[in-house]
Design an enzyme around this catalytic site. Structure first.
Site, PDB file in Angstrom:
ATOM      1  N   GLY A  68       0.856  -1.187   0.000  1.00 33.87           N
ATOM      2  CA  GLY A  68       0.000   0.000   0.000  1.00 33.87           C
ATOM      3  C   GLY A  68       0.886   1.228   0.000  1.00 33.87           C
ATOM      4  CE  LYS A  99      -8.344   6.943  14.834  1.00 34.76           C
ATOM      5  NZ  LYS A  99      -8.664   8.329  14.409  1.00 34.76           N
TER       6      LYS A  99
END
Ligand SMILES: NC(=O)c1ccc[n+]([C@@H]2O[C@H](COP(=O)([O-])OP(=O)(O)OC[C@H]3O[C@@H](n4cnc5c(N)ncnc54)[C@H](OP(=O)(O)O)[C@@H]3O)[C@@H](O)[C@H]2O)c1
Length: 452
Positions: free
Chosen positions: A11, A206
């Site tokens: 990526g 998160k």
């Protein structure tokens, strides 16, 4: 100079492009910090015809994930594809092939942390993920290493820059939610589909990761109670301001059986070790006093307040996303792997292992807070008495009331803001159900927790 550490970048979009740039443009600095050269050997993308950073040699770019992972000269696979499908395959295959992994992928860790970390331990390899929470802010290291002498007692964090940007634009620019969102999209802070940012899902991912490091709990993101910012109207920002508060989307973890203030926050904030080893996790808009440290975090920034039983209160703040801030954290992980620090920390931390640190996740109904409640009520006698009676039935007392005179004569609905004293979320919601059904309640009530 020691052996070269070979790197495969899987990526090379926003973050990957930044990582490649730092590794190639600052090779000398990176080599010096790692004590050995870090060599970018392979870059894997979906479309090799796209133009990339000119520093990346064309002959290392390909679409062949398998070849990159199995290259004997590659020691670390950096997963920067995103998502939980192909990214998970890449991470598991890399570990099985004996490679360390660096990732910025919070969705993957929050959803499949246990599986990924178990695979790493089986393969005796390391997974680093500083960039997965709060982008360029080194909060994973702070929690896992710098605060290692502490039991964390509470975390309060702004973990979604898009939401914070929107709330800042509403509070400071007087904008509506829709206009503030449009501005965030125009400036590239919000995606075309901003759902995961504004509904609290991204912050919940998160928070799940932070809760694992701080408390050893493996909460799935969908188990974290969450409320987004999409129900906040300009009128709430104005009422909050009038009361001396700013609205922020907070991801919070409170130990000791309570949330926010009352006994819970005082205990958590004073750093006393909680009597009850429970932790309440939630993401929601919270009214913070203007003087609160987190109330002053503006725009797309992230900030994490950590309360520790030894250190007290510490604050970490900075850019929570973006190409170079995120690349800063990814490259720090690569340097730590180069030095050999990351491997030792990873082995000691036993993250997402079955090792029980004693904390359980508390059901959100037990969380105690003060509440801001905005009603749209038909302006006639007895309305206030009905609302206060229902709250009293649940033993919730009122701390203040704000009602402005109706702008026009004629008895149309008017806003009524009630600020309560401390109450459990469960009892508050029971009262809310009844208030919603009152014939004088003209629209769905809007409510938020108060941060004190
Ligand atoms: N962007 C941020 O500010 C930020 C901050 C913190 C964490 N993160 C995390 O970092 C990760 C990457 O985000 P990003 O913003 O850099 O994403 P991005 O710009 O969309 O880049 C994704 C990269 O993956 C490649 N890719 C996609 N499918 C592929 C496939 N089937 N085979 C090979 N390569 C493939 C793409 O190739 P092409 O270039 O050919 O399209 C692209 O290079 C995500 O987990 C994200 O949550 C991002």
């Amino acid at each position: 100079m020691n052996d070269t550490l070979g790197i495969a970048l899987i990526g090379c979009g926003t973050v990957g492009g930044g990582v490649a740039r730092v590794l190639l443009a600052h090779a000398d600095r990176v080599t010096q910090r790692a004590g050995r050269p870090l060599e970018l050997r392979r870059v894997v993308v979906r479309d090799p015809s796209k133009s990339r950073d000119p520093l990346i040699p064309l002959d290392i770019i390909s679409t062949d994930i398998h070849a990159a992972i199995n290259d004997p000269g590659v020691h670390v696979v950096v997963e920067l594809i995103g998502g939980t499908g192909l990214a998970k395959r890449v991470v598991l295959d890399a570990l099985a092939a004996g490679k360390h992994v660096v990732t910025a992928n919070k969705a993957l860790l929050a959803d499949a942390g246990a599986e990924v970390f178990e695979a790493a331990r089986r393969a005796d390899r390391t997974v680093c993920f500083e960039a997965a929470v709060a982008g360029g802010v080194p909060v994973i290291r702070a929690l896992g290493e710098s605060l290692a002498a502490n039991q964390v007692t509470a975390i309060q964090a702004i973990l979604n820059g898009t939401s914070n940007f929107i709330l800042t634009a509403m509070a400071e620019g007087g904008k509506s939610y829709a206009d503030a969102l449009a501005e965030a999209q125009k400036l590239g802070y919000a995606e075309a589909d901003p759902t995961l940012d504004v509904d609290g899902s991204d912050a919940a991912h998160k928070l799940a990761i932070l809760a694992q490091i701080a408390f050893g709990v493996a909460a799935k993101p969908h188990e974290i109670a969450r409320q987004g910012i999409d129900t906040i109207e300009a009128i709430d920002i104005r009422f909050a301001n009038e009361l001396g508060y700013t609205i922020k989307l907070l991801a919070e973890a409170w130990t000791g059986g309570h949330s926010h203030s009352g006994n819970g926050a005082k205990l958590s904030r004073s750093g006393a070790v909680p009597a009850e080893p429970t932790v309440a996790l939630h993401v929601a808009p919270v009214l913070l006093r203007h003087t609160d440290l987190l109330a002053q975090v503006r725009g797309a920034y992230n900030a994490v307040l950590v309360y520790g039983d030894v250190v007290g209160e510490t604050l970490y703040q900075g850019p929570g996303a973006g190409q170079m801030p995120t690349a800063s954290s990814v490259v720090a992980d690569l340097i730590d792997l180069g030095v050999g620090r990351a491997q030792r920390t990873f082995a000691a931390a036993k993250l997402w292992s079955r090792e029980d640190r004693g904390f359980t996740v508390e059901p959100p109904e037990r969380v105690r807070s003060r509440f801001y409640l905005r009603l749209q009520v038909v302006d006639r006698p007895g309305v206030l008495a009905d609302v206060t009676r229902i709250l009293a039935d649940e033993e919730i007392s009122i701390s203040s009331l704000v009602q402005h005179e109706a702008e026009e004569e004629g008895g149309g609905p008017v806003p009524l803001v009630v600020v309560t004293h401390y109450a459990s979320t469960g009892r508050f919601r029971k009262a809310l159900d009844r208030i919603t059904r009152l014939p004088t309640t003209a629209a769905a009530p809007v409510f938020f927790s108060m941060g004190d």
